[in-house]
Design an enzyme around this catalytic site. Structure first.
Site, PDB file in Angstrom:
ATOM      1  N   CYS A   1     -29.120  -3.195  -2.700  1.00 56.50           N
ATOM      2  CA  CYS A   1     -28.896  -3.915  -1.442  1.00 56.50           C
ATOM      3  C   CYS A   1     -28.004  -5.151  -1.583  1.00 56.50           C
ATOM      4  O   CYS A   1     -27.804  -5.869  -0.611  1.00 56.50           O
ATOM      5  CB  CYS A   1     -30.228  -4.339  -0.842  1.00 56.50           C
TER       6      CYS A   1
ATOM      7  N   LYS B   1     -41.813  -9.166   6.068  1.00 57.45           N
ATOM      8  CA  LYS B   1     -42.775 -10.020   5.352  1.00 57.45           C
ATOM      9  C   LYS B   1     -42.136 -10.780   4.189  1.00 57.45           C
ATOM     10  O   LYS B   1     -42.332 -11.979   4.025  1.00 57.45           O
ATOM     11  CB  LYS B   1     -43.898  -9.156   4.741  1.00 57.45           C
TER      12      LYS B   1
ATOM     13  N   ASP C   1     -51.192   5.323  11.184  1.00 56.11           N
ATOM     14  CA  ASP C   1     -51.110   4.369  12.293  1.00 56.11           C
ATOM     15  C   ASP C   1     -49.772   3.631  12.191  1.00 56.11           C
ATOM     16  O   ASP C   1     -49.661   2.631  11.494  1.00 56.11           O
ATOM     17  CB  ASP C   1     -52.290   3.392  12.210  1.00 56.11           C
TER      18      ASP C   1
ATOM     19  N   THR D   1     -42.301  -3.219  -6.684  1.00 57.28           N
ATOM     20  CA  THR D   1     -41.055  -3.734  -6.105  1.00 57.28           C
ATOM     21  C   THR D   1     -41.206  -5.168  -5.601  1.00 57.28           C
ATOM     22  O   THR D   1     -40.224  -5.792  -5.213  1.00 57.28           O
ATOM     23  CB  THR D   1     -40.584  -2.862  -4.924  1.00 57.28           C
TER      24      THR D   1
ATOM     25  N   ASN E   1     -34.363  -2.435   7.821  1.00 56.30           N
ATOM     26  CA  ASN E   1     -33.677  -2.862   6.606  1.00 56.30           C
ATOM     27  C   ASN E   1     -32.334  -2.148   6.491  1.00 56.30           C
ATOM     28  O   ASN E   1     -32.285  -0.953   6.209  1.00 56.30           O
ATOM     29  CB  ASN E   1     -34.548  -2.533   5.384  1.00 56.30           C
TER      30      ASN E   1
ATOM     31  N   ARG F   1     -45.832  -1.056  -5.321  1.00 58.17           N
ATOM     32  CA  ARG F   1     -46.074  -2.508  -5.319  1.00 58.17           C
ATOM     33  C   ARG F   1     -45.287  -3.244  -6.394  1.00 58.17           C
ATOM     34  O   ARG F   1     -45.118  -4.445  -6.347  1.00 58.17           O
ATOM     35  CB  ARG F   1     -47.576  -2.786  -5.465  1.00 58.17           C
TER      36      ARG F   1
ATOM     37  N   SER G   1     -32.010  -4.156  -5.759  1.00 55.74           N
ATOM     38  CA  SER G   1     -32.906  -3.587  -6.764  1.00 55.74           C
ATOM     39  C   SER G   1     -32.116  -3.193  -7.996  1.00 55.74           C
ATOM     40  O   SER G   1     -30.945  -2.849  -7.922  1.00 55.74           O
ATOM     41  CB  SER G   1     -33.623  -2.365  -6.190  1.00 55.74           C
TER      42      SER G   1
ATOM     43  N   GLU H   1     -25.072   1.545  -0.994  1.00 56.78           N
ATOM     44  CA  GLU H   1     -25.710   2.544  -1.852  1.00 56.78           C
ATOM     45  C   GLU H   1     -25.688   3.904  -1.163  1.00 56.78           C
ATOM     46  O   GLU H   1     -26.308   4.851  -1.645  1.00 56.78           O
ATOM     47  CB  GLU H   1     -27.133   2.136  -2.197  1.00 56.78           C
TER      48      GLU H   1
ATOM     49  N   HIS I   1     -32.546 -11.684   1.669  1.00 57.30           N
ATOM     50  CA  HIS I   1     -32.554 -10.228   1.832  1.00 57.30           C
ATOM     51  C   HIS I   1     -33.879  -9.828   2.468  1.00 57.30           C
ATOM     52  O   HIS I   1     -34.929 -10.391   2.162  1.00 57.30           O
ATOM     53  CB  HIS I   1     -32.368  -9.512   0.494  1.00 57.30           C
TER      54      HIS I   1
END
Lengths: 348, 142
Positions: free
Chosen positions: A113, A240, A29, A202, A267, A200, A297, A81, A235
């Site tokens: 990033c 969210k 979805d 991250t 992003n 998760r 990261s 990157e 960033h």
């Protein structure tokens, strides 16, 4: 004497794809995925666009606003990157294309990033030490997620360039701090087409720990609190994370909205926080104070406390980020896959 | 395009550097060593001149049967453009649907990838042109 921003410019490719269109192909979805990520569309580069072309367009947009001789730019650093070459700098092409060569230095930066914000700090150091008059820091990416991976819904393309100096500042950088650790949350090995990530993992130990720690360090150094700022930009790997981190720190949504480009373009990795800053500067007035925290990261954050000066009124009129992102053409997944090199062509 | 030739042409491909004849004032793009009008009189008088990158479409064609290196871009538009300084050049027109291109359309230069020497060779960059913002159909529906 402080260093700061003399001019700024951004570039976002024209093409878009929606999470719904991506989800339709992979049997998920997509609309729900888009709502969950806080993204309505992501930008897609044309086959003739890459980090070099995006960086050049952003650099030219930056110089169009001011009367600065390109030969006065003593350093150009491009953070990305997704540099098109493994060996051969993006920065030399940018330098040649804006007319800054040959008496200058140039290099490519990589820190997931946040390579663009690292480039800002390097330019600040060189200008404050009087090694150069102006430095240009670029953050730009055309990153990809593997087909069907969660990253595919958000990984987009775009970039921004900041001209850093000590004179004729449109915004002073009052303070900058960094927070860096060895955290394996996201990576791409040499020769691999797509990055890998820790799911998760991250979130809490990576993005939130570094952004929160760096933001708090900056407010300690500046002796400031969230209500002292007109705008805040973090960033934005999705829609969210930056809202959550902003609210947790005590910022209100109205301080965050102007910099939240991720909602409409996805992003842009090294370009993300810088494009958010450009969007804020497009509407900022003298005296506005901006709180900016980048994240890369691997992992680290760079934070900046910025105050807009009256010189911002002297910038020449140019297309705003909002105007640029209005020029959008939506793609179906097939065309997107063709544009992004996801199809094996004859001879590959 | 061979790497040495591409390297020699970087100034004109990246920054539209042409030449102006110091004898008769004629502008040429790509740059020339000798003015085609003045011949010998122009020797030693050809001056580099940066062109604005703003121009008008004089004529165009839509390419449907493209060389393999342009497969991902077809159908695409090739146009003869007259720059506001007077020099004419040929370029791809991008950021517009082929059916919306018109003779007389105002265009401006942008920086794009032109090609590459195979999978391991150098990447070649230079100018293409796009419509000046604000013309024709609403971009969102183009």
């Amino acid at each position: 004497m402080v260093a700061g921003i003399v001019s700024y410019g951004g570039y976002v490719p024209r093409y878009r794809i929606t999470p719904k269109e991506i989800g339709n192909v992979w049997g998920v979805d997509g609309e729900a995925m888009g709502r969950s990520l806080g993204i309505t569309a992501k930008s897609v580069p044309s086959p003739d666009e890459d980090v070099i072309t995006i960086s050049v367009e952003a650099a030219r947009a930056c110089l169009r606003k001011v009367d600065v001789a390109p030969t006065d730019i003593g350093a150009i650093y491009v953070g990305s990157e997704s540099h098109p070459y493994a060996v051969k700098p993006t920065a030399t092409v940018v330098a040649e294309a804006i007319g800054s060569t040959p008496v200058m230095t140039a290099a490519d930066f990589e820190f997931a990033c946040k390579a663009g914000t690292a480039a800002i700090q390097a330019c600040m150091g060189l200008t404050l030490s009087d090694m150069i008059k102006y430095g240009m820091a670029v953050g730009s990416d055309t990153s990809q997620g593997a087909p069907g991976d969660a990253l595919e819904f958000s990984a987009s393309a775009g970039g921004a360039a900041l001209l850093i100096g000590k004179e004729n500042l449109i915004a002073e950088i009052n303070h900058t701090v960094s927070y860096t650790t060895d955290t394996p949350d996201f990576w791409r090995r040499e020769g691999q087409q797509y990055p890998s990530h820790g799911g998760r993992f991250t979130g809490e130990p990576a993005y939130f720990k570094h952004v929160m720690s760096c933001a708090k360090l900056l407010m300690e150094k500046a002796k400031s609190k969230p209500e002292d700022y007109n705008y805040a930009v973090f960033h934005q790997p999705n829609g969210k994370f930056p809202v959550k981190v902003g609210r947790t720190l005590g910022f209100e949504d109205k301080q965050l909205d102007a910099g939240m480009l991720v909602r409409s373009i996805g992003n842009t990795y090294s370009g993300a926080v810088l494009l958010g800053l450009c969007s804020i500067l497009d509407r900022a007035v003298p005296g506005d104070r901006i709180f900016m925290v980048g994240y890369g990261s691997g992992a680290g954050s760079d934070a900046f406390d910025i105050t807009v000066t009256s010189n911002i009124k002297k910038l020449k009129h140019a297309e705003t980020i909002e105007e640029m992102t209005r020029d959008a053409k939506f793609l179906d997944y097939g065309t997107y896959a063709k544009f992004r090199g996801k199809l094996r062509m004859r001879g590959d | 395009m061979a790497t040495p030739r591409f390297w020699r042409e970087i100034p004109s491909r990246y920054n539209l550097i042409g030449t102006k004849c110091g004898s008769c004032g004629t502008l040429d793009f790509p740059p020339r060593a000798v003015c085609p009008k003045c011949g010998r009189k122009s020797v030693g008088k050809m001056m580099k001149q940066k062109l604005s990158g703003i121009g008008t479409i004089i004529s165009y064609t839509i390419v449907y049967d493209a060389p393999s290196s342009f497969d991902l871009l077809k159908p695409y538009v090739l146009a003869v453009i007259e720059l506001k300084e007077g020099a004419r050049l040929t370029s791809q027109i991008i950021n517009v649907e082929p059916g919306d291109v018109k003779i007389g359309m105002r265009v401006e230069a942008v920086f794009r990838k032109l090609g590459q020497e195979g999978e391991a060779g150098i990447l070649q960059y230079g100018y293409k042109f796009k419509p000046v913002t604000g013309q024709g159909k609403s971009p969102a529906t183009a």
